[in-house]
Design a protein around this motif. Structure first.
Motif, PDB file in Angstrom:
ATOM      1  N   ARG A 197       0.833  -1.194   0.000  1.00  0.00           N
ATOM      2  CA  ARG A 197       0.000   0.000   0.000  1.00  0.00           C
ATOM      3  C   ARG A 197       0.870   1.248   0.000  1.00  0.00           C
ATOM      4  N   GLY A 198       0.567   2.177  -0.890  1.00  0.00           N
ATOM      5  CA  GLY A 198       1.293   3.435  -0.966  1.00  0.00           C
ATOM      6  C   GLY A 198       0.364   4.561  -1.364  1.00  0.00           C
ATOM      7  N   GLN A 199       0.828   5.787  -1.189  1.00  0.00           N
ATOM      8  CA  GLN A 199      -0.001   6.937  -1.531  1.00  0.00           C
ATOM      9  C   GLN A 199      -0.165   7.089  -3.035  1.00  0.00           C
ATOM     10  N   ARG A 200       0.803   6.581  -3.806  1.00  0.00           N
ATOM     11  CA  ARG A 200       0.706   6.657  -5.265  1.00  0.00           C
ATOM     12  C   ARG A 200       1.268   5.380  -5.858  1.00  0.00           C
ATOM     13  N   ALA A 201       0.812   5.070  -7.070  1.00  0.00           N
ATOM     14  CA  ALA A 201       1.290   3.875  -7.756  1.00  0.00           C
ATOM     15  C   ALA A 201       2.710   4.088  -8.263  1.00  0.00           C
ATOM     16  N   GLY A 202       3.533   3.059  -8.162  1.00  0.00           N
ATOM     17  CA  GLY A 202       4.890   3.138  -8.671  1.00  0.00           C
ATOM     18  C   GLY A 202       5.651   1.865  -8.367  1.00  0.00           C
ATOM     19  N   MET A 203       6.818   1.729  -8.990  1.00  0.00           N
ATOM     20  CA  MET A 203       7.689   0.583  -8.713  1.00  0.00           C
ATOM     21  C   MET A 203       8.451   0.836  -7.423  1.00  0.00           C
ATOM     22  N   HIS A 204       8.306  -0.077  -6.471  1.00  0.00           N
ATOM     23  CA  HIS A 204       9.085   0.054  -5.243  1.00  0.00           C
ATOM     24  C   HIS A 204      10.526  -0.378  -5.485  1.00  0.00           C
ATOM     25  N   HIS A 205      10.722  -1.594  -6.017  1.00  0.00           N
ATOM     26  CA  HIS A 205      12.073  -2.035  -6.338  1.00  0.00           C
ATOM     27  C   HIS A 205      12.022  -3.215  -7.301  1.00  0.00           C
ATOM     28  N   VAL A 206      13.160  -3.482  -7.908  1.00  0.00           N
ATOM     29  CA  VAL A 206      13.358  -4.680  -8.713  1.00  0.00           C
ATOM     30  C   VAL A 206      14.507  -5.457  -8.098  1.00  0.00           C
ATOM     31  N   SER A 207      14.338  -6.777  -8.000  1.00  0.00           N
ATOM     32  CA  SER A 207      15.281  -7.609  -7.262  1.00  0.00           C
ATOM     33  C   SER A 207      16.003  -8.580  -8.186  1.00  0.00           C
ATOM     34  N   TYR A 208      17.316  -8.710  -7.982  1.00  0.00           N
ATOM     35  CA  TYR A 208      18.143  -9.607  -8.785  1.00  0.00           C
ATOM     36  C   TYR A 208      18.878 -10.592  -7.894  1.00  0.00           C
ATOM     37  N   GLN A 209      18.742 -11.886  -8.227  1.00  0.00           N
ATOM     38  CA  GLN A 209      19.467 -12.920  -7.502  1.00  0.00           C
ATOM     39  C   GLN A 209      20.923 -12.926  -7.927  1.00  0.00           C
ATOM     40  N   VAL A 210      21.806 -13.046  -6.941  1.00  0.00           N
ATOM     41  CA  VAL A 210      23.238 -13.117  -7.210  1.00  0.00           C
ATOM     42  C   VAL A 210      23.715 -14.560  -7.087  1.00  0.00           C
ATOM     43  N   GLU A 211      24.947 -14.799  -7.509  1.00  0.00           N
ATOM     44  CA  GLU A 211      25.459 -16.168  -7.626  1.00  0.00           C
ATOM     45  C   GLU A 211      25.611 -16.856  -6.275  1.00  0.00           C
ATOM     46  N   GLY A 212      26.017 -16.123  -5.271  1.00  0.00           N
ATOM     47  CA  GLY A 212      26.195 -16.701  -3.942  1.00  0.00           C
ATOM     48  C   GLY A 212      26.076 -15.614  -2.893  1.00  0.00           C
ATOM     49  N   VAL A 213      25.950 -16.008  -1.632  1.00  0.00           N
ATOM     50  CA  VAL A 213      25.762 -15.006  -0.582  1.00  0.00           C
ATOM     51  C   VAL A 213      26.965 -14.072  -0.491  1.00  0.00           C
ATOM     52  N   ASP A 214      28.154 -14.559  -0.838  1.00  0.00           N
ATOM     53  CA  ASP A 214      29.325 -13.684  -0.833  1.00  0.00           C
ATOM     54  C   ASP A 214      29.145 -12.494  -1.773  1.00  0.00           C
ATOM     55  N   ASP A 215      28.373 -12.693  -2.849  1.00  0.00           N
ATOM     56  CA  ASP A 215      28.175 -11.610  -3.809  1.00  0.00           C
ATOM     57  C   ASP A 215      27.458 -10.415  -3.188  1.00  0.00           C
ATOM     58  N   ILE A 216      26.615 -10.656  -2.185  1.00  0.00           N
ATOM     59  CA  ILE A 216      25.975  -9.541  -1.496  1.00  0.00           C
ATOM     60  C   ILE A 216      27.047  -8.621  -0.907  1.00  0.00           C
ATOM     61  N   PHE A 217      28.091  -9.237  -0.353  1.00  0.00           N
ATOM     62  CA  PHE A 217      29.149  -8.475   0.299  1.00  0.00           C
ATOM     63  C   PHE A 217      30.153  -7.935  -0.715  1.00  0.00           C
ATOM     64  N   PHE A 218      30.525  -8.763  -1.717  1.00  0.00           N
ATOM     65  CA  PHE A 218      31.377  -8.246  -2.793  1.00  0.00           C
ATOM     66  C   PHE A 218      30.707  -7.036  -3.434  1.00  0.00           C
ATOM     67  N   GLY A 219      29.408  -7.193  -3.712  1.00  0.00           N
ATOM     68  CA  GLY A 219      28.662  -6.114  -4.362  1.00  0.00           C
ATOM     69  C   GLY A 219      28.619  -4.865  -3.520  1.00  0.00           C
ATOM     70  N   TYR A 220      28.456  -5.046  -2.208  1.00  0.00           N
ATOM     71  CA  TYR A 220      28.425  -3.869  -1.329  1.00  0.00           C
ATOM     72  C   TYR A 220      29.751  -3.119  -1.393  1.00  0.00           C
ATOM     73  N   ASP A 221      30.847  -3.845  -1.265  1.00  0.00           N
ATOM     74  CA  ASP A 221      32.161  -3.194  -1.296  1.00  0.00           C
ATOM     75  C   ASP A 221      32.382  -2.460  -2.611  1.00  0.00           C
ATOM     76  N   HIS A 222      32.026  -3.121  -3.722  1.00  0.00           N
ATOM     77  CA  HIS A 222      32.265  -2.523  -5.030  1.00  0.00           C
ATOM     78  C   HIS A 222      31.390  -1.288  -5.247  1.00  0.00           C
ATOM     79  N   MET A 223      30.111  -1.400  -4.930  1.00  0.00           N
ATOM     80  CA  MET A 223      29.194  -0.273  -5.133  1.00  0.00           C
ATOM     81  C   MET A 223      29.549   0.900  -4.216  1.00  0.00           C
ATOM     82  N   ALA A 224      29.899   0.595  -2.972  1.00  0.00           N
ATOM     83  CA  ALA A 224      30.275   1.661  -2.046  1.00  0.00           C
ATOM     84  C   ALA A 224      31.544   2.358  -2.507  1.00  0.00           C
ATOM     85  N   HIS A 225      32.531   1.582  -2.999  1.00  0.00           N
ATOM     86  CA  HIS A 225      33.775   2.160  -3.502  1.00  0.00           C
ATOM     87  C   HIS A 225      33.511   3.090  -4.679  1.00  0.00           C
ATOM     88  N   ARG A 226      32.514   2.744  -5.504  1.00  0.00           N
ATOM     89  CA  ARG A 226      32.156   3.592  -6.654  1.00  0.00           C
ATOM     90  C   ARG A 226      31.182   4.704  -6.272  1.00  0.00           C
TER      91      ARG A 226
END
Length: 307
Positions: A197-226
């Motif tokens: 439920r929201g005040q207006r219609a829209g996309m909240h998020h889109v979700s992508y599965q990664v190869e392994g749980v380590d990718d969540i952390f690899f991805g965090y480090d890489h995205m934060a560095h950039r």
């Protein structure tokens, strides 16, 4: 899920964000950008050149799907053969929010990219630099001011099953529902769509599965560095047992890194769950206000018919 189709005024900037997020260029021209993951789908993400927003959401149909019958649904377009990587056919229709759905069949698969090397070589070490490895698109979440009507429409039209429903205070104060694919005894993800439920219609998020749980952390480090825009995480969703991390694109479109090991089938139990204000239920910090109120606006389908 097959893909999302978003819109942005700078395809190059969007490509840079998605490459850092963990995707690979599939095709780009003057009007649109197609990005793939390491799996067999020809693309998982489309960006149209235009005002920032969300255009449509692609769903892969079963092989025996009756496109002719789907094309007769109220508001649907006829069967189309879009000029896209992987080809195939589709039927387009609008949901009650005004979102376009692309119901797709017949796409040709592509060769998966080589997996990450997990065995340490004679000169190796326990480090992995660079972006996460995105495998597939897992789900999308939509905000709507007409929650009950929209839930009913998706369940009737796509044959979805309710997995978990969220309420605050009294049981009739429903703020969201997770819905999964009905594949009988076959195991499926906790949800393919989350409607909230929201005040207006829209996309909240889109979700992508990664190869392994380590990718969540690899991805965090890489995205934060950039220096990309971090929204929430790393954390764990209590429903679905999903490890998550959320990032905002340069154009206010929220993307999630996700991995989960919980599976359900058609006989799995439907639960109603009481949660705290502000969607507070998960492991980790309380969701920030921008996460709770997020809703990327719907934009009109771009001009032209060649896609």
């Amino acid at each position: 899920m097959s893909y999302v189709r978003l819109s942005a005024p700078d395809l190059g900037r969007m490509q840079a964000f998605l490459e850092d997020f963990g995707m690979v260029l599939a095709h780009r021209d003057a009007q649109r950008l197609y990005m793939r993951g390491v799996g067999e789908s020809p693309f998982l993400h489309v960006t149209e050149l235009g005002a920032p927003g969300a255009v449509s959401f692609g769903y892969q149909l079963s092989e025996n799907a009756d496109l002719a019958a789907l094309a007769k649904l109220p508001g649907a377009h006829g069967i189309e053969s879009p000029d896209v990587p992987g080809g195939g056919q589709r039927v387009r229709l609008r949901d009650p929010n005004g979102f376009w759905l692309e119901l797709v069949t017949g796409q040709q698969r592509v060769a998966a990219l080589p997996p990450r090397v997990l065995v340490r070589g004679p000169d190796g070490e326990s480090r992995s630099l660079g972006p996460a490895r995105v495998v597939r698109i897992a789900h999308t979440a939509y905000a709507t001011p007409n929650l009950a009507d929209v839930i009913g429409w998706y369940q009737r039209t796509l044959g979805l099953l309710p997995t978990d429903e969220l309420f605050v205070g009294q049981a009739d104060n429903v703020i969201g529902q997770f819905n999964r694919v009905d594949r009988g005894d076959e195991l499926v993800d906790h949800h393919v769509i989350f409607l909230l439920r929201g005040q207006r219609a829209g996309m909240h998020h889109v979700s992508y599965q990664v190869e392994g749980v380590d990718d969540i952390f690899f991805g965090y480090d890489h995205m934060a560095h950039r220096e990309h825009d971090h929204v929430r995480g790393i954390g764990r969703h209590a429903l679905g047992s999903q490890i998550f991390n959320y990032w905002m694109s340069p154009y206010e479109q929220m993307h999630e890194h996700w991995i989960s090991h919980e599976k359900l089938n058609a006989s799995s139990r439907f639960n109603r769950i009481q949660i705290g204000e502000g969607m507070s239920y998960d492991t980790g910090e309380k969701p920030p206000e921008r996460f709770v109120k997020q809703a990327t606006p719907i934009v009109e389908w771009p001009a032209g018919t060649g896609f």
